[in-house]
Design an enzyme around this catalytic site. Structure first.
Site, short mmCIF file in Angstrom:
data_model
loop_
_atom_site.label_atom_id
_atom_site.label_comp_id
_atom_site.label_asym_id
_atom_site.label_seq_id
_atom_site.Cartn_x
_atom_site.Cartn_y
_atom_site.Cartn_z
N SER A 106 -2.45 -0.38 6.59
CA SER A 106 -1.93 -1.68 6.99
C SER A 106 -2.49 -2.73 6.05
CB SER A 106 -2.39 -2.00 8.42
OG SER A 106 -2.21 -3.38 8.69
N HIS B 56 0.86 -1.19 0.00
CA HIS B 56 0.00 0.00 0.00
C HIS B 56 0.89 1.23 0.00
CE1 HIS B 56 1.05 0.17 4.21
NE2 HIS B 56 0.50 -1.02 4.43
N GLY C 266 1.86 3.16 2.23
CA GLY C 266 2.89 3.20 3.29
C GLY C 266 4.18 2.55 2.80
N HIS C 267 4.04 1.34 2.20
CA HIS C 267 5.22 0.66 1.67
C HIS C 267 5.87 1.49 0.56
CE1 HIS C 267 2.68 -2.93 2.96
NE2 HIS C 267 3.79 -3.15 3.64
P1 AMP Z 1 4.81 -5.06 6.57
O1 AMP Z 1 4.66 -5.42 5.12
O2 AMP Z 1 3.52 -4.74 7.24
O3 AMP Z 1 5.68 -6.03 7.32
O4 AMP Z 1 5.60 -3.69 6.58
C1 AMP Z 1 6.80 -3.53 5.88
C2 AMP Z 1 7.38 -2.17 6.20
O5 AMP Z 1 6.43 -1.16 5.83
C3 AMP Z 1 7.65 -1.96 7.69
O6 AMP Z 1 8.85 -1.20 7.84
C4 AMP Z 1 6.46 -1.16 8.14
O7 AMP Z 1 6.70 -0.36 9.26
C5 AMP Z 1 6.20 -0.32 6.93
N1 AMP Z 1 4.81 0.16 6.92
C6 AMP Z 1 3.69 -0.60 6.99
N2 AMP Z 1 2.60 0.20 7.03
C7 AMP Z 1 3.05 1.47 7.01
C8 AMP Z 1 2.42 2.75 7.05
N3 AMP Z 1 1.10 2.88 7.14
N4 AMP Z 1 3.21 3.85 7.02
C9 AMP Z 1 4.57 3.73 6.96
N5 AMP Z 1 5.21 2.56 6.91
C10 AMP Z 1 4.47 1.45 6.93
#
Ligand code: AMP
Length: 279
Positions: free
Chosen positions: A185, A34, A36-37
């Site tokens: 998320s 998304h 964020g990533h």
């Molecule tokens: P994940 O795929 O959920 O394991 O997240 C991978 C990376 O993306 C991690 O460093 C998370 O902290 C970051 N991340 C996930 N969601 C967000 C968000 N909403 N804003 C910023 N970084 C994010």
């Protein structure tokens, strides 16, 4: 953009880049990407010559009762998003490629992981630190980008890098939210329409606490109550709400140092986290 499945191929590509004098930025993810990533990929792009994104739903960071099998996946979409952001490579290992059947070497951070998500999810951070160090070793990246959405994870990885002299520079990127405030998320997909609406009480409570803090409130209990009151009008079930020191994650009653308001809340079966850095 190259896609790589084998750890050895990834190491080889990264060595090739390094021999050509190019710096490497790594963005570890579990996929179902998304905004964020994507913001992390942009941060890596801005800081390194080559960007590698890993997409790996890491089984060792899930507890036996957790959502490993249900974790959302959409690889074709993820690859397109990585390509559009200008990633140079995506590393997509299988669990078997990352963990030999007799795998037996773990990285454990023993202090910061005792609280918050570490207390609720035993073994979770051991899986995280182990896989992240493996990714660092494979890529020998110069820069790695993590999101502040997972605040405790970011602090635990920073501690590991410091304690084990890992030669990487970490970037901790801001938390990205949906237009209505909900922290982005991959797990938001699990929320029913009603739960999605109720989940706004979490971000709204965080914003209300932020406002109090900006008005000068420094009592942790008042900020925590502000958040729990926002949740009390919904079906949200509190796993934890805490104000802790950013340095050692110990609970604070008075916010007189860089702190973190952190919360984990269940909406139905879905556990969401959100936080506010108080600096
Ligand atoms: P994940 O795929 O959920 O394991 O997240 C991978 C990376 O993306 C991690 O460093 C998370 O902290 C970051 N991340 C996930 N969601 C967000 C968000 N909403 N804003 C910023 N970084 C994010």
């Amino acid at each position: 953009m190259q896609t790589l499945n084998l750890p050895a191929e990834t190491a080889e590509l990264c060595r090739c880049w390094q021999r050509a004098g190019q710096t490497i930025g790594l963005v570890p993810t579990m996929g179902f990407l998304h905004e964020g990533h994507l913001s992390l990929i942009r941060q890596a792009r801005a800081r390194a010559d080559k960007v590698i994104v890993s997409i790996f739903v890491n089984p060792t960071q899930f507890g036996p009762q957790e959502d490993l099998d249900r974790y959302p996946r959409d690889l074709p979409r993820d690859l397109k998003l990585c390509q559009d952001e200008g990633a140079d490579a995506v590393f997509l290992p299988t669990p078997a490629a990352m963990y030999e059947p007799d795998f037996s070497t773990w990285v454990t951070e023993e202090s910061l992981t005792q609280t918050l998500c570490g207390a609720s999810r035993p073994g979770h951070f051991r899986g995280v630190t182990t896989v992240v160090l493996k990714l660092f070793n494979l890529t020998r990246c110069d820069v790695a980008v993590f999101g502040r959405k997972d605040a405790q994870q970011a602090l635990v990885i920073s501690r590991m890098v410091r304690d084990l002299n890992v030669p990487v520079s970490l970037v901790l990127a801001p938390l990205i939210r949906e237009a209505d405030g909900l922290a982005m998320s991959s797990r938001n997909k699990f929320l029913s329409a009603d739960e999605r609406q109720e989940a706004l009480s979490l971000s709204r409570g965080i914003f209300a606490a932020e406002q109090l803090y900006q008005q000068g409130e420094r009592r942790a209990a008042i900020l925590m109550r502000c958040l729990s009151q926002s949740l009390s009008r919904t079906g949200g079930r509190i796993d934890y709400i805490q104000v802790v020191s950013q340095h050692d994650l110990r609970p604070l009653s008075q916010i007189n140092q860089p702190a973190l308001l952190a919360a984990a809340i269940f909406f139905g079966q879905t556990r969401l986290i959100d936080n506010l850095f108080l600096e």
